[in-house]
Design a protein around this motif. Structure first.
Motif, PDB file in Angstrom:
ATOM      1  N   TRP A 151      -7.612  18.045 -26.374  1.00 35.37           N
ATOM      2  CA  TRP A 151      -6.741  19.033 -27.200  1.00 35.37           C
ATOM      3  C   TRP A 151      -5.822  19.377 -26.078  1.00 35.37           C
ATOM      4  O   TRP A 151      -5.938  18.906 -25.289  1.00 35.37           O
ATOM      5  N   SER A 152      -4.989  20.540 -26.830  1.00 37.20           N
ATOM      6  CA  SER A 152      -4.092  20.954 -25.664  1.00 37.20           C
ATOM      7  C   SER A 152      -4.780  22.883 -25.609  1.00 37.20           C
ATOM      8  O   SER A 152      -5.716  23.099 -26.411  1.00 37.20           O
ATOM      9  N   TRP A 153      -4.055  23.148 -25.166  1.00 33.15           N
ATOM     10  CA  TRP A 153      -4.415  24.332 -24.604  1.00 33.15           C
ATOM     11  C   TRP A 153      -3.981  25.080 -25.637  1.00 33.15           C
ATOM     12  O   TRP A 153      -4.412  26.184 -25.189  1.00 33.15           O
ATOM     13  N   LEU A 154      -2.821  24.762 -26.204  1.00 32.54           N
ATOM     14  CA  LEU A 154      -3.181  25.658 -28.012  1.00 32.54           C
ATOM     15  C   LEU A 154      -3.165  25.802 -28.863  1.00 32.54           C
ATOM     16  O   LEU A 154      -2.879  26.103 -30.137  1.00 32.54           O
ATOM     17  N   GLY A 155      -4.031  24.931 -28.685  1.00 33.49           N
ATOM     18  CA  GLY A 155      -4.873  24.280 -29.903  1.00 33.49           C
ATOM     19  C   GLY A 155      -6.923  25.474 -30.379  1.00 33.49           C
ATOM     20  O   GLY A 155      -6.804  26.163 -29.613  1.00 33.49           O
ATOM     21  N   ILE A 156      -7.072  25.186 -31.469  1.00 33.23           N
ATOM     22  CA  ILE A 156      -7.770  25.796 -31.709  1.00 33.23           C
ATOM     23  C   ILE A 156      -8.727  25.213 -31.018  1.00 33.23           C
ATOM     24  O   ILE A 156     -10.013  26.158 -30.606  1.00 33.23           O
ATOM     25  N   ARG A 157      -9.101  23.966 -30.066  1.00 33.05           N
ATOM     26  CA  ARG A 157     -10.397  23.650 -29.147  1.00 33.05           C
ATOM     27  C   ARG A 157      -9.897  24.565 -27.807  1.00 33.05           C
ATOM     28  O   ARG A 157     -10.882  23.873 -26.522  1.00 33.05           O
ATOM     29  N   SER A 158      -9.004  24.835 -27.556  1.00 31.42           N
ATOM     30  CA  SER A 158      -8.409  25.259 -26.197  1.00 31.42           C
ATOM     31  C   SER A 158      -9.834  25.940 -25.560  1.00 31.42           C
ATOM     32  O   SER A 158     -10.122  26.628 -26.179  1.00 31.42           O
ATOM     33  N   PRO A 159      -9.878  25.667 -24.855  1.00 27.37           N
ATOM     34  CA  PRO A 159     -11.087  26.855 -24.165  1.00 27.37           C
ATOM     35  C   PRO A 159     -10.651  28.568 -23.624  1.00 27.37           C
ATOM     36  O   PRO A 159     -11.441  28.944 -23.597  1.00 27.37           O
ATOM     37  N   LEU A 160      -9.595  28.869 -23.462  1.00 24.81           N
ATOM     38  CA  LEU A 160      -9.072  29.600 -24.145  1.00 24.81           C
ATOM     39  C   LEU A 160      -9.047  30.789 -25.362  1.00 24.81           C
ATOM     40  O   LEU A 160      -9.180  31.588 -25.378  1.00 24.81           O
ATOM     41  N   MET A 161      -9.643  29.779 -26.501  1.00 25.14           N
ATOM     42  CA  MET A 161     -10.061  29.818 -27.859  1.00 25.14           C
ATOM     43  C   MET A 161     -10.956  30.555 -28.205  1.00 25.14           C
ATOM     44  O   MET A 161     -11.842  30.499 -28.965  1.00 25.14           O
ATOM     45  N   SER A 162     -12.485  29.994 -26.761  1.00 27.20           N
ATOM     46  CA  SER A 162     -13.697  30.259 -27.036  1.00 27.20           C
ATOM     47  C   SER A 162     -13.890  31.453 -27.554  1.00 27.20           C
ATOM     48  O   SER A 162     -13.340  32.396 -26.631  1.00 27.20           O
ATOM     49  N   ASN A 163     -14.677  31.630 -27.987  1.00 24.79           N
ATOM     50  CA  ASN A 163     -16.125  32.897 -28.325  1.00 24.79           C
ATOM     51  C   ASN A 163     -16.724  33.425 -26.653  1.00 24.79           C
ATOM     52  O   ASN A 163     -16.874  34.675 -26.651  1.00 24.79           O
ATOM     53  N   GLN A 164     -16.731  32.750 -25.867  1.00 19.03           N
ATOM     54  CA  GLN A 164     -17.546  32.889 -24.241  1.00 19.03           C
ATOM     55  C   GLN A 164     -15.855  33.113 -23.603  1.00 19.03           C
ATOM     56  O   GLN A 164     -15.129  32.663 -23.823  1.00 19.03           O
ATOM     57  N   SER A 165     -16.775  33.554 -22.389  1.00 18.55           N
ATOM     58  CA  SER A 165     -15.746  33.896 -21.477  1.00 18.55           C
ATOM     59  C   SER A 165     -15.538  32.872 -20.647  1.00 18.55           C
ATOM     60  O   SER A 165     -16.473  31.863 -20.636  1.00 18.55           O
ATOM     61  N   GLU A 166     -14.379  32.788 -19.854  1.00 18.00           N
ATOM     62  CA  GLU A 166     -13.957  31.130 -19.376  1.00 18.00           C
ATOM     63  C   GLU A 166     -15.171  31.276 -18.304  1.00 18.00           C
ATOM     64  O   GLU A 166     -15.588  29.736 -18.506  1.00 18.00           O
ATOM     65  N   ALA A 167     -15.996  31.888 -17.565  1.00 17.36           N
ATOM     66  CA  ALA A 167     -16.889  31.732 -16.996  1.00 17.36           C
ATOM     67  C   ALA A 167     -17.928  31.007 -17.483  1.00 17.36           C
ATOM     68  O   ALA A 167     -19.028  29.825 -17.475  1.00 17.36           O
ATOM     69  N   GLN A 168     -18.258  31.524 -18.869  1.00 18.08           N
ATOM     70  CA  GLN A 168     -19.709  30.933 -19.610  1.00 18.08           C
ATOM     71  C   GLN A 168     -18.890  29.623 -20.148  1.00 18.08           C
ATOM     72  O   GLN A 168     -20.025  28.523 -19.468  1.00 18.08           O
ATOM     73  N   TRP A 169     -17.819  29.363 -20.348  1.00 18.38           N
ATOM     74  CA  TRP A 169     -17.265  28.077 -20.646  1.00 18.38           C
ATOM     75  C   TRP A 169     -17.570  26.981 -19.994  1.00 18.38           C
ATOM     76  O   TRP A 169     -18.154  25.773 -20.254  1.00 18.38           O
ATOM     77  N   LEU A 170     -17.412  26.948 -18.380  1.00 17.90           N
ATOM     78  CA  LEU A 170     -17.575  26.359 -17.710  1.00 17.90           C
ATOM     79  C   LEU A 170     -18.565  26.151 -17.300  1.00 17.90           C
ATOM     80  O   LEU A 170     -18.976  25.114 -17.145  1.00 17.90           O
ATOM     81  N   LEU A 171     -20.055  27.247 -16.839  1.00 24.11           N
ATOM     82  CA  LEU A 171     -20.505  27.238 -16.006  1.00 24.11           C
ATOM     83  C   LEU A 171     -21.569  26.290 -17.644  1.00 24.11           C
ATOM     84  O   LEU A 171     -22.317  24.719 -17.206  1.00 24.11           O
ATOM     85  N   GLU A 172     -21.085  26.319 -18.632  1.00 21.56           N
ATOM     86  CA  GLU A 172     -22.238  25.538 -19.230  1.00 21.56           C
ATOM     87  C   GLU A 172     -22.172  23.836 -19.399  1.00 21.56           C
ATOM     88  O   GLU A 172     -22.479  22.862 -19.615  1.00 21.56           O
TER      89      GLU A 172
END
Length: 705
Positions: A607-628
């Motif tokens: 994935w790319s930071w600018l892509g739709i799969r970017s963690p920054l595009m998730s509907n979760q918070s960054e902490a939730q994304w990383l924790l999961e």
């Protein structure tokens, strides 16, 4: 013709293709589900969630208005020297009362079916058929009665001596609400049967709570009106009008004020309980506006901004356009890590701009809704109260003081049409003003708070920057935020990504629990030592992330922190094989987190930071994304501890190694004995001094026996 390549051309173009071909690209189950949750409900959220919520909330209100339409006669005779509010009721035809009761019965059945369906006691298909047909039938029956009653008024002579009662106008409001919410449920059914979401109601517990609170408030309102109509001798619908402006703390007064000791004494518990119930409804509306509306609007605006940025890449200038007046020129050539860092910075700027746009867009929409409620409401009161001599300006004045719950009482609705509309209009004002105030808290109120802190920093708080804060303040004002938290300082003050990673790992190396792993010095035990160290680091970081998850506002991590976490997930930011262009496939590696596919199956995991799969595009918070992800990684790693999986562990060692860490740490740490500046003094340092400087216990034992 040659052109300048800023280093982001290919990933951004690939990300653009990823957007255009999103529905055709094969992805693993979880990633695909995340994309659907992020994008699809943005288009169908109204049909899947908002419409059922509105139906469940306004359905009981419509039933209450139907009860009001059935409570009294629909026509009155106006004696001389009186007005329509004090007219003498005329008997309704029996068929009118019967059809009115049948309409209410159909509406109640539809409401019960909706409740059973939301409680999963009735299948979606059967419930929708009952709900839609029940509310449409109730609406059409009431529309027929309204038309028939209006026609009969022309047959009464003289017309000026007769009028329609409040019940007639409650019937009009109920018919309109039944038709609107039935049409909404038709859209919900269409969306479910066309496959945009599951056949069921996607309501959260807070949304169901709002529905229950609305039902309780309406029942409480009707019961209070019934009691006071007997205590004070008021007509039932006039008592309902009094109960409405009392519980909403408007306090119009006029001719409807408790005069008996029983009425005044009962007001103490009745008013306080009603205001508490109203406060619960307001709190639920506010949480829903922040919970779902904010999330979905942010998702759509962020996606629109991201696509716009991707398409704005200028290959000749080597620049990326982030806004109408903002361009970023990217230096080149770039290493893999530098390229990823530039992507991250651009995506973070896109986030900031999208969030700012969302806040002011929401404020504009809620302000427009409040203005329409104010102005259109004033227009209705103007027409309704013309016999009382109201002008449009007087109506604006009345609606304004009512919306703000000032309630001077110098103007009070008197006509039979104005009182029912007042009850409906004030109920509609509750969610409208609640959402407006919430949006003002994110923008106007926050700006005043930041301005206060900024002015304080250059006036009464000279120790916090003095007049130097003026320059910083104007810079932050240009960026849209006057006050900046210390947690968001520039990454340039934190060192390089390599130093951040080494520092974080060094903190874990100092833990007593890792001593056993450090003592394994032979080559045969190095793998077990690294596995233990890796598991220990994952567990410690998971515990730290659990604290970050509950932070408000949600914590945002720097690029260097992201590089560290991604390294723990087996994705080195300096290794292009982990994050080459979206759309490429590779076989899942055993040390990568299993995102829902079987091991060895090819899938799109780059994935790319600018892509739709970017963690920054998730509907979760960054902490939730990383924790999961870290939790899933730890679960996968624990499976390798089984003896049967020993060979797999040898083929796919942990992404961090204690030996590599020690080597890099000693070269980067001037206090390390292996650092060139410390070679002359390392032998003279005692064991305690070496331990204080971060040297491992095993290394100390080797040097000092």
């Amino acid at each position: 013709m040659s052109h300048v390549d800023p280093g982001l051309d290919e990933p951004m173009r690939q990300a653009e293709k990823d957007v255009e071909r999103n529905d055709n690209q094969p992805t693993e189950d979880q990633a695909k589900k995340e994309e659907e949750v992020y994008l699809d409900p943005g288009r169908w959220w109204l049909a899947s969630t908002a419409f059922p919520l509105i139906a469940g909330t306004f359905g009981p209100i419509s039933n209450a208005f139907s009860i009001c339409a059935l409570a009294i006669k629909w026509r009155v005779y106006i004696p001389p020297d009186t007005n329509e509010a004090h007219g003498q009721p005329l008997a309704d035809p029996k068929w009118l009362t019967a059809i009115n009761a049948i309409s209410l019965a159909f509406a109640l059945v539809a409401n019960i079916a909706l409740s059973l369906s939301m409680a999963r006691r009735l299948s979606f298909g059967i419930a929708q058929a009952i709900i839609i047909s029940g509310w449409y039938i109730a609406s059409f029956l009431l529309i027929g009665l309204v038309a028939a009653c209006s026609t009969s008024m022309f047959l009464l002579q003289p017309k000026t001596d007769h009028a329609l009662t409040q019940a007639y106008y409650y019937g009009i409001i109920a018919a309109a609400l039944y038709f609107i919410i039935a049409s909404m449920m038709v859209m919900t059914t269409i969306g479910a049967y066309t496959g945009h979401y599951r056949k069921g109601f996607k309501l959260t517990s807070s949304q169901r709570t709002l529905m229950l609170q609305t039902i309780m408030f309406m029942v409480y309102l009707l019961l209070g009106a019934l009691v006071y109509s007997h205590i004070e001798g008021w007509p039932f619908l006039d008592a309902l009008f009094w109960a409405e402006f009392t519980l909403l703390t408007v306090g119009l007064g006029g001719e409807f004020v408790p005069l008996t000791h029983s009425g005044r004494g009962l007001l103490f518990p009745y008013a306080i309980a009603g205001i508490v119930m109203l406060g619960l409804v307001v709190g639920s509306v506010r949480s829903l506006a922040l919970e779902r509306g904010k999330q979905k609007m942010s998702a759509r605006l962020l996606e629109m901004r991201r696509e716009s940025v991707i398409r704005s890449l200028d290959n000749h200038e080597g620049s990326v356009k982030l806004g109408a007046f903002e361009k970023i020129k990217v230096k080149q050539p770039l290493s893999e890590r530098e390229r990823r860092e530039e992507e991250f910075k651009i995506m973070r700027r896109v986030q900031r701009k999208a969030d700012k746009r969302r806040r002011y867009y929401a404020l504009a929409m809620s302000s427009l809704a409040a203005c329409l409620l104010w102005c259109l409401g004033a227009m209705v009161f103007w027409f309704s109260e013309k016999p009382q001599g109201w002008s449009y300006f007087v109506s604006l004045y009345f609606t304004y003081t009512t919306l703000l719950t000032i309630g001077y009482g110098d103007y009070t609705p008197q006509s039979n049409s104005a009182k029912p509309f007042f009850v409906f209009w004030t109920l509609l004002a509750v969610p409208t003003l609640t959402i407006l105030i919430s949006n003002m808290g994110d923008t106007v109120i926050q700006a005043f708070e930041d301005l206060t802190i900024w002015l304080g920093s250059i006036t009464v708080l000279p120790d916090e920057g003095g007049f130097q804060a003026l320059k910083v303040g104007f810079q932050r004002l240009r960026e849209g935020k006057l006050y900046k938290s210390p947690d968001n300082e520039d990454e340039k003050n934190q060192g390089s990504a390599e130093e951040i990673i080494l520092d974080r790992l060094a903190r874990h190396m100092e833990e007593e629990e890792i001593e056993e792993a450090e003592e394994a010095e032979t080559e045969l035990d190095s793998l077990e030592r690294d596995i233990r160290f890796y598991h220990f680091v994952l567990a410690k970081e998971i515990r730290a992330l659990m604290k970050d998850v509950s932070m408000s506002p949600p914590k945002e991590y720097t690029y260097h922190e992201w590089a560290y976490f991604l390294l723990l997930l087996g994705q080195d930011e300096s290794d292009a094989s982990h994050h080459t262009r979206p759309g490429l496939k590779h076989t899942i590696l055993p040390h990568e987190p299993d995102l829902g596919t079987a091991e060895g199956v090819e899938h799109e995991n780059r994935w790319s930071w600018l892509g739709i799969r970017s963690p920054l595009m998730s509907n979760q918070s960054e902490a939730q994304w990383l924790l999961e992800r870290l939790t899933m990684t730890l679960e996968l790693e624990m499976r390798k501890m089984q003896p049967a999986n020993r060979k797999e562990a040898e083929l796919n060692p942990p992404p961090i190694s204690m030996r590599d860490f020690r080597s890099k740490h000693r070269k980067s740490d001037p206090h390390s004995p292996s650092h060139p500046q410390s070679k002359s003094t390392s032998k003279s340092l005692g064991p305690d001094k070496l331990l204080d400087q971060g040297v491992s216990r095993a290394e100390v034992r080797r040097r000092h026996g």
